[in-house]
Design an enzyme around this catalytic site. Structure first.
Site, PDB file in Angstrom:
ATOM      1  N   ASP A  87      44.940 139.116 -70.472  1.00 34.44           N
ATOM      2  CA  ASP A  87      45.863 139.817 -71.350  1.00 34.44           C
ATOM      3  C   ASP A  87      46.644 138.794 -72.165  1.00 34.44           C
ATOM      4  O   ASP A  87      46.834 137.651 -71.732  1.00 34.44           O
ATOM      5  CB  ASP A  87      46.865 140.644 -70.539  1.00 34.44           C
ATOM      6  CG  ASP A  87      46.236 141.845 -69.870  1.00 34.44           C
ATOM      7  OD1 ASP A  87      45.020 142.072 -70.033  1.00 34.44           O
ATOM      8  OD2 ASP A  87      46.968 142.583 -69.173  1.00 34.44           O
ATOM      9  N   HIS A 143      40.248 135.542 -66.004  1.00 31.24           N
ATOM     10  CA  HIS A 143      38.928 135.926 -65.511  1.00 31.24           C
ATOM     11  C   HIS A 143      37.836 135.352 -66.394  1.00 31.24           C
ATOM     12  O   HIS A 143      38.079 134.947 -67.531  1.00 31.24           O
ATOM     13  CB  HIS A 143      38.825 137.451 -65.457  1.00 31.24           C
ATOM     14  CG  HIS A 143      39.830 138.084 -64.541  1.00 31.24           C
ATOM     15  ND1 HIS A 143      39.480 138.741 -63.375  1.00 31.24           N
ATOM     16  CD2 HIS A 143      41.187 138.157 -64.616  1.00 31.24           C
ATOM     17  CE1 HIS A 143      40.573 139.197 -62.772  1.00 31.24           C
ATOM     18  NE2 HIS A 143      41.619 138.855 -63.513  1.00 31.24           N
ATOM     19  N   SER A 250      51.504 131.259 -69.940  1.00 33.86           N
ATOM     20  CA  SER A 250      51.008 130.077 -70.632  1.00 33.86           C
ATOM     21  C   SER A 250      49.928 130.465 -71.623  1.00 33.86           C
ATOM     22  O   SER A 250      50.026 131.500 -72.269  1.00 33.86           O
ATOM     23  CB  SER A 250      50.500 129.038 -69.641  1.00 33.86           C
ATOM     24  OG  SER A 250      50.270 127.814 -70.310  1.00 33.86           O
TER      25      SER A 250
END
Length: 282
Positions: A87, A143, A250
């Site tokens: 995201d 991921h 980050s």
């Protein structure tokens, strides 16, 4: 003038120590019933959507637990064979030139150095990259965007400059200066490189593939210098499989070699926009 002031503050302030302290504070378990109000206030302050979280808010004991929350099964459907790894906000994307990518308007940095430090393979040719910024409210697990074989992970210690818009705009070679963890994913069509880039207040970066590793000085990793981890076996991974976790927000940067970019026709800039894990990347 603002650029010089910003850069000067970064040189003066002990950014890594500040980040290490922030990470320890985020892991602090408060006594008695104090933990729940603190976590609740934190969720409200940053607008975190806990309805997608695997567990209810009262099950989280620390701020770091909230940041590293898992999602409910099915919250991020995997929509193809090449997908967004996390995201965040897709801030910069497009073709690379001579292994370099755009950091911000008027600033470029070396993708090759980002992914390989001082040991860049002589035949390396990276032709496309994308940068995704994770804000504090985002889901903070990263991921795999693609199916392939994970054979190597590299760690590069470094500084921990902020990665917000002012810092990206005013700090030359920001991403190659910051601490990072790099994953090489080999596919039948080419190689995809994914870098998890540390930042101010990112207390740790971890990965399930290295059980005794945590970044930013934890377990003495930074003191050992750059490291290349040869995994005990080849890990066959699929799109959406977890690679690592930021303990605070980050940036993720992915890069394609020429063969993989041609396979997915990654020869054009993608529009800057909010993105979610599992959305199609191409």
């Amino acid at each position: 003038m603002r650029k010089q002031v910003f850069s000067g503050l970064g040189q003066i302030l002990p950014l890594n120590m500040i980040s290490l302290a922030a990470g320890k504070a985020a892991r602090l378990k408060l006594p008695g019933t104090l933990g729940q109000p603190v976590c609740s206030a934190f969720v409200k302050a940053f607008g975190i959507d806990m309805s997608e979280a695997e567990r209810p808010l009262e099950d989280y004991a620390t701020i770091e637990d909230v940041f590293t929350r898992k999602l409910k099964p099915g919250a991020r459907p995997i929509q193809g064979d090449l997908v967004m790894p996390c995201d965040g906000v897709l801030s910069v994307s497009g073709p690379a030139t001579e292994n370099s990518a755009v950091q911000a308007k008027g600033l470029e940095y070396s993708l090759a150095e980002l992914m390989f430090g001082d040991d860049v393979p002589p035949d390396l040719y990276l032709s496309w990259s994308a940068t995704i910024y994770l804000a504090p409210h985002n889901y903070h697990r990263v991921h795999s965007p693609i199916q392939g074989d994970l054979k190597k992970i590299r760690y590069y210690p470094g500084e921990l400059w902020p990665v917000n818009k002012p810092s990206v705009r005013w700090t030359p070679s920001l991403f190659t200066r910051n601490e990072r963890l790099v994953f090489d994913i080999e596919t039948k069509d080419g190689v995809l490189y994914l870098a998890m880039v540390g930042a101010l207040n990112v207390g740790r970066i971890t990965t399930p593939f290295l059980t005794d590793f945590a970044s930013n000085g934890s377990l003495g990793q930074a003191r050992q210098g750059p490291r290349s981890f040869e995994l005990d076996r080849t890990h066959r991974i699929v799109p959406g499989q977890e690679l690592g976790t930021f303990m605070l927000g980050s940036t993720v940067i992915i890069a394609f070699d020429e063969a993989l970019a041609k396979r997915y026709r990654m020869d054009h800039a993608l529009s800057s926009r909010p993105v979610r894990l599992g959305e199609r990347l191409s």
